[in-house]
Design a protein around this motif. Structure first.
Motif, PDB file in Angstrom:
ATOM      1  N   MET A 126       0.805  -1.230   0.000  1.00 18.16           N
ATOM      2  CA  MET A 126       0.000   0.000   0.000  1.00 18.16           C
ATOM      3  C   MET A 126       0.833   1.274   0.000  1.00 18.16           C
ATOM      4  SD  MET A 126      -3.008  -0.989   2.733  1.00 18.16           S
ATOM      5  CE  MET A 126      -3.725   0.627   2.698  1.00 18.16           C
ATOM      6  N   PHE A 127       1.969   1.267   0.666  1.00 18.38           N
ATOM      7  CA  PHE A 127       2.787   2.473   0.837  1.00 18.38           C
ATOM      8  C   PHE A 127       4.214   2.198   0.385  1.00 18.38           C
ATOM      9  CE2 PHE A 127      -0.623   2.640   3.950  1.00 18.38           C
ATOM     10  CZ  PHE A 127      -1.196   3.863   3.648  1.00 18.38           C
ATOM     11  N   SER A 128       4.832   3.233  -0.169  1.00 19.55           N
ATOM     12  CA  SER A 128       6.161   3.044  -0.762  1.00 19.55           C
ATOM     13  C   SER A 128       7.272   2.931   0.277  1.00 19.55           C
ATOM     14  CB  SER A 128       6.466   4.176  -1.732  1.00 19.55           C
ATOM     15  OG  SER A 128       6.420   5.418  -1.054  1.00 19.55           O
ATOM     16  N   SER A 129       7.229   3.722   1.318  1.00 23.82           N
ATOM     17  CA  SER A 129       8.294   3.647   2.322  1.00 23.82           C
ATOM     18  C   SER A 129       7.682   3.461   3.700  1.00 23.82           C
ATOM     19  CB  SER A 129       9.160   4.904   2.289  1.00 23.82           C
ATOM     20  OG  SER A 129       8.390   6.036   2.596  1.00 23.82           O
ATOM     21  N   LEU A 130       8.052   2.370   4.335  1.00 27.51           N
ATOM     22  CA  LEU A 130       7.533   2.038   5.664  1.00 27.51           C
ATOM     23  C   LEU A 130       8.710   1.874   6.612  1.00 27.51           C
ATOM     24  CD1 LEU A 130       4.976  -0.677   4.552  1.00 27.51           C
ATOM     25  CD2 LEU A 130       4.438   1.628   5.276  1.00 27.51           C
ATOM     26  N   PHE A 131       8.581   2.487   7.776  1.00 29.48           N
ATOM     27  CA  PHE A 131       9.629   2.389   8.788  1.00 29.48           C
ATOM     28  C   PHE A 131       9.004   2.090  10.138  1.00 29.48           C
ATOM     29  CE2 PHE A 131      11.330   5.277   5.619  1.00 29.48           C
ATOM     30  CZ  PHE A 131      12.552   4.695   5.350  1.00 29.48           C
ATOM     31  N   ILE A 132       9.691   1.309  10.948  1.00 29.17           N
ATOM     32  CA  ILE A 132       9.264   1.072  12.323  1.00 29.17           C
ATOM     33  C   ILE A 132       9.995   2.085  13.190  1.00 29.17           C
ATOM     34  CG2 ILE A 132       9.271  -0.552  14.242  1.00 29.17           C
ATOM     35  CD1 ILE A 132       9.071  -2.784  12.137  1.00 29.17           C
ATOM     36  N   ILE A 133       9.228   2.854  13.952  1.00 27.85           N
ATOM     37  CA  ILE A 133       9.769   3.943  14.752  1.00 27.85           C
ATOM     38  C   ILE A 133       9.541   3.646  16.237  1.00 27.85           C
ATOM     39  CG2 ILE A 133       9.650   6.426  15.187  1.00 27.85           C
ATOM     40  CD1 ILE A 133      10.459   5.789  12.329  1.00 27.85           C
ATOM     41  N   PRO A 134      10.600   3.578  17.045  1.00 25.51           N
ATOM     42  CA  PRO A 134      10.392   3.502  18.499  1.00 25.51           C
ATOM     43  C   PRO A 134       9.739   4.804  18.968  1.00 25.51           C
ATOM     44  CG  PRO A 134      12.671   3.010  17.921  1.00 25.51           C
ATOM     45  CD  PRO A 134      12.013   3.534  16.691  1.00 25.51           C
ATOM     46  N   SER A 135       8.726   4.679  19.810  1.00 27.86           N
ATOM     47  CA  SER A 135       7.956   5.862  20.177  1.00 27.86           C
ATOM     48  C   SER A 135       7.262   5.652  21.515  1.00 27.86           C
ATOM     49  CB  SER A 135       6.911   6.124  19.081  1.00 27.86           C
ATOM     50  OG  SER A 135       6.145   7.252  19.377  1.00 27.86           O
ATOM     51  N   LYS A 136       6.792   6.744  22.086  1.00 23.15           N
ATOM     52  CA  LYS A 136       5.883   6.649  23.227  1.00 23.15           C
ATOM     53  C   LYS A 136       4.505   6.346  22.659  1.00 23.15           C
ATOM     54  CE  LYS A 136       8.485   7.728  26.727  1.00 23.15           C
ATOM     55  NZ  LYS A 136       8.748   6.776  27.773  1.00 23.15           N
ATOM     56  N   ILE A 137       3.866   5.317  23.157  1.00 24.93           N
ATOM     57  CA  ILE A 137       2.572   4.901  22.623  1.00 24.93           C
ATOM     58  C   ILE A 137       1.492   5.070  23.672  1.00 24.93           C
ATOM     59  CG2 ILE A 137       3.623   3.268  21.013  1.00 24.93           C
ATOM     60  CD1 ILE A 137       2.672   1.035  23.003  1.00 24.93           C
ATOM     61  N   ASN A 138       0.270   5.036  23.212  1.00 27.92           N
ATOM     62  CA  ASN A 138      -0.898   5.041  24.094  1.00 27.92           C
ATOM     63  C   ASN A 138      -1.362   3.596  24.212  1.00 27.92           C
ATOM     64  OD1 ASN A 138      -0.910   7.907  24.133  1.00 27.92           O
ATOM     65  ND2 ASN A 138      -1.867   7.872  22.121  1.00 27.92           N
ATOM     66  N   PRO A 139      -1.053   2.919  25.328  1.00 28.71           N
ATOM     67  CA  PRO A 139      -1.424   1.506  25.439  1.00 28.71           C
ATOM     68  C   PRO A 139      -2.934   1.342  25.438  1.00 28.71           C
ATOM     69  CG  PRO A 139      -0.540   2.314  27.522  1.00 28.71           C
ATOM     70  CD  PRO A 139      -0.403   3.414  26.525  1.00 28.71           C
ATOM     71  N   PRO A 140      -3.413   0.233  24.904  1.00 24.33           N
ATOM     72  CA  PRO A 140      -4.863   0.009  24.875  1.00 24.33           C
ATOM     73  C   PRO A 140      -5.425  -0.095  26.287  1.00 24.33           C
ATOM     74  CG  PRO A 140      -3.677  -1.934  24.156  1.00 24.33           C
ATOM     75  CD  PRO A 140      -2.664  -0.863  24.337  1.00 24.33           C
ATOM     76  N   LYS A 141      -6.646   0.339  26.438  1.00 24.59           N
ATOM     77  CA  LYS A 141      -7.331   0.256  27.737  1.00 24.59           C
ATOM     78  C   LYS A 141      -7.588  -1.213  28.071  1.00 24.59           C
ATOM     79  CE  LYS A 141      -8.719   4.780  27.949  1.00 24.59           C
ATOM     80  NZ  LYS A 141      -7.534   5.527  28.116  1.00 24.59           N
ATOM     81  N   SER A 142      -7.384  -1.569  29.316  1.00 24.03           N
ATOM     82  CA  SER A 142      -7.610  -2.952  29.716  1.00 24.03           C
ATOM     83  C   SER A 142      -9.107  -3.208  29.857  1.00 24.03           C
ATOM     84  CB  SER A 142      -6.887  -3.268  31.027  1.00 24.03           C
ATOM     85  OG  SER A 142      -7.447  -2.499  32.066  1.00 24.03           O
ATOM     86  N   ASP A 143      -9.522  -4.446  29.566  1.00 19.66           N
ATOM     87  CA  ASP A 143     -10.934  -4.799  29.658  1.00 19.66           C
ATOM     88  C   ASP A 143     -11.405  -4.875  31.109  1.00 19.66           C
ATOM     89  OD1 ASP A 143     -11.106  -4.936  26.929  1.00 19.66           O
ATOM     90  OD2 ASP A 143     -10.669  -7.098  26.853  1.00 19.66           O
ATOM     91  N   ALA A 144     -10.490  -5.044  32.053  1.00 19.47           N
ATOM     92  CA  ALA A 144     -10.848  -5.146  33.468  1.00 19.47           C
ATOM     93  C   ALA A 144     -11.439  -3.844  33.980  1.00 19.47           C
ATOM     94  CB  ALA A 144      -9.619  -5.517  34.300  1.00 19.47           C
ATOM     95  N   SER A 145     -11.043  -2.696  33.393  1.00 19.70           N
ATOM     96  CA  SER A 145     -11.571  -1.424  33.861  1.00 19.70           C
ATOM     97  C   SER A 145     -12.969  -1.177  33.348  1.00 19.70           C
ATOM     98  CB  SER A 145     -10.654  -0.292  33.421  1.00 19.70           C
ATOM     99  OG  SER A 145     -10.602  -0.211  32.005  1.00 19.70           O
ATOM    100  N   ASN A 146     -13.427  -1.934  32.327  1.00 17.34           N
ATOM    101  CA  ASN A 146     -14.756  -1.728  31.765  1.00 17.34           C
ATOM    102  C   ASN A 146     -15.811  -2.519  32.502  1.00 17.34           C
ATOM    103  OD1 ASN A 146     -13.666  -0.042  29.862  1.00 17.34           O
ATOM    104  ND2 ASN A 146     -13.459  -1.654  28.301  1.00 17.34           N
TER     105      ASN A 146
END
Length: 147
Positions: A126-146
């Motif tokens: 789909m895309f011509s140039s793809l790179f994996i970038i180390p980053s600060k991420i927003n972790p998914p919400k845990s199902d236990a809190s729902n």
């Protein structure tokens, strides 16, 4: 000649006395600083630790990886790359950032590099140039809190 030299020396000494002695003899008084501020500032300072806490007791960001699908100076191309990705992967978050003069479009919040590599291989056509970038991420919400 000798008289003129002594006259110039006395005049110089008198000049020094006129300019420098008053600056040494003046008394310095200590001043008082009064801080004028809104009382809400103290309230915010007291509540700051509470405001910085995140819900659920977990951190709001974590170290992880994102896949960069676009890097360039064209804003329209950046947003079209984002739209193209979101059309095929609506549940995967996308992030557009601008650091003069370039736009970056990064996708996903992957905890491991392996997860990011899987997404990179899925997007290879789909895309011509793809790179994996180390980053600060927003972790998914845990199902236990729902519950």
């Amino acid at each position: 000649m000798k008289n003129a030299a002594s006259y110039i020396a006395k005049l110089g000494l008198l000049g020094c006395c006129i300019f420098f002695v008053p600056s040494f003899s003046s008394a310095q008084t200590r001043g008082k600083v009064e801080v004028v501020k809104d009382p809400l500032i103290d309230t915010f300072i007291a509540r700051r630790p509470q405001l910085n806490k995140t819900t659920g007791g977990s951190e709001s960001t974590a170290s992880g990886y994102r896949v960069q699908i676009y890097f360039g100076s064209n804003r329209q191309s950046a947003y079209s790359a984002q739209a193209k990705f979101m059309n095929d992967y609506p549940d995967v978050p996308t992030y557009v950032s601008y650091t003069e003069p370039n736009f970056k479009v990064q996708v996903g919040d992957f905890r491991s590099r392996l997860e990011a590599q899987k997404m990179q291989s899925d997007l290879h056509g789909m895309f011509s140039s793809l790179f994996i970038i180390p980053s600060k991420i927003n972790p998914p919400k845990s199902d236990a809190s729902n519950d």
